[in-house]
Design an enzyme around this catalytic site. Sequence first.
Site, short mmCIF file in Angstrom:
data_model
loop_
_atom_site.label_atom_id
_atom_site.label_comp_id
_atom_site.label_asym_id
_atom_site.label_seq_id
_atom_site.Cartn_x
_atom_site.Cartn_y
_atom_site.Cartn_z
N GLY A 12 0.79 -1.09 -0.26
CA GLY A 12 -0.14 -0.02 0.01
C GLY A 12 0.83 1.27 0.09
N ALA A 24 1.38 2.58 3.52
CA ALA A 24 2.25 1.83 4.63
C ALA A 24 3.81 1.65 4.08
CB ALA A 24 1.76 0.42 4.53
N ASN A 29 5.27 11.43 -10.66
CA ASN A 29 6.36 10.96 -11.69
C ASN A 29 6.19 11.67 -13.18
OD1 ASN A 29 4.44 9.41 -13.37
ND2 ASN A 29 4.71 7.76 -12.38
N ALA A 83 15.51 6.92 -14.45
CA ALA A 83 17.03 7.23 -14.59
C ALA A 83 17.61 8.72 -14.55
CB ALA A 83 17.52 6.21 -15.67
N GLY A 118 16.67 10.96 -12.65
CA GLY A 118 16.69 11.56 -11.42
C GLY A 118 15.44 12.30 -11.29
N ASP A 171 13.33 -5.28 -8.46
CA ASP A 171 11.99 -5.09 -8.26
C ASP A 171 11.51 -3.44 -8.15
OD1 ASP A 171 9.30 -4.94 -7.93
OD2 ASP A 171 9.34 -6.37 -6.13
N ASP A 201 7.19 5.43 -3.63
CA ASP A 201 7.04 5.65 -2.26
C ASP A 201 8.25 5.57 -1.34
OD1 ASP A 201 4.50 5.15 -2.84
OD2 ASP A 201 4.44 3.25 -2.88
N GLY A 215 10.43 -6.99 -3.07
CA GLY A 215 9.21 -6.59 -1.88
C GLY A 215 9.00 -5.04 -1.99
#
Length: 293
Positions: free
Chosen positions: A38, A41, A179, A208, A210, A233, A239, A274
């Site tokens: 999430g 989180a 983004n 890439a 920045g 990953d 986040d 993860g």
Amino acid sequence: MAIYNLGSINIDHFYQVDHLPKPGETLASQGYHVGLGGKGANQSIAAALAGAKVHHIGAVGADGGWCKSRLSDAGVNTDHIATIATATGHANICVDPEGENLIILYSGANADISEAQVKDALRGSGSGDHLLLQNETTLTYEAAQMARAAGVFVIYSAAPFDASRAIAMLPVIDLLAVNEVEAEQLSAALGTAVETIEVPHLVITRGAKGAIWLDRQAGAEHQAPAFRVDPVDTTGAGDCFIGNVVATLDQGQDVDTALRRASAASAIQVTREGTSSAMPRSDEVDDFLATRP
């Protein structure tokens, strides 16, 4: 100072695939695991591991007790996470060998947070504090209004992106985080250049290339390069970035320091599998930066 985060809590289901599925395709997974995720989180854990005092505001179902425990173990205050009848939100995440992902979300308890709960959580906030918001919960606009009235600096990550929702949030936030694609989408929806979006501060992450921080109040521009790594990953990288930006600012550091530390943290995070479990600690960021010019 403290960070308050009205944020989503999801149970993430990860599937390792040799390519991202196409419409109508049934694809066998080469691996599977479950983790805490999430956007909310993720950001709370990123900020807490970066050394900030974080209060998470959210909700889980009866199946989400372990999610609260994970947040608490990372140093996040969970007093304002309610346990309700609705099932905990979850995400199904496909990850390919290059680290790219495809995500399907179910809001669950994230959509049933009460206004009374948010008011109670923000009662002790004030000038010098920060409020984090994303698009995976209800009451983002109302929380921003409450926080702004108390003198809190409001940061809004406009993801998952919805142009109409982002436009509605602009008058009640201090910092918009998007983004590069989201920035262009918002620009097109507003019919204005990215640089003239009406918000006091704008952070654009550019992969890439920045990140860039546009300070419309001071007429200043801050840039931070990306650090070259081999990603495993990329889920949660944005986040991780914004959580570290806010944590660094909350600790009294300047914008350039915040951007550099956030770039380093997200570079570390994408080399691990993860989302929340891949967030680096502050000392890991220190060690990483010590090896970079």
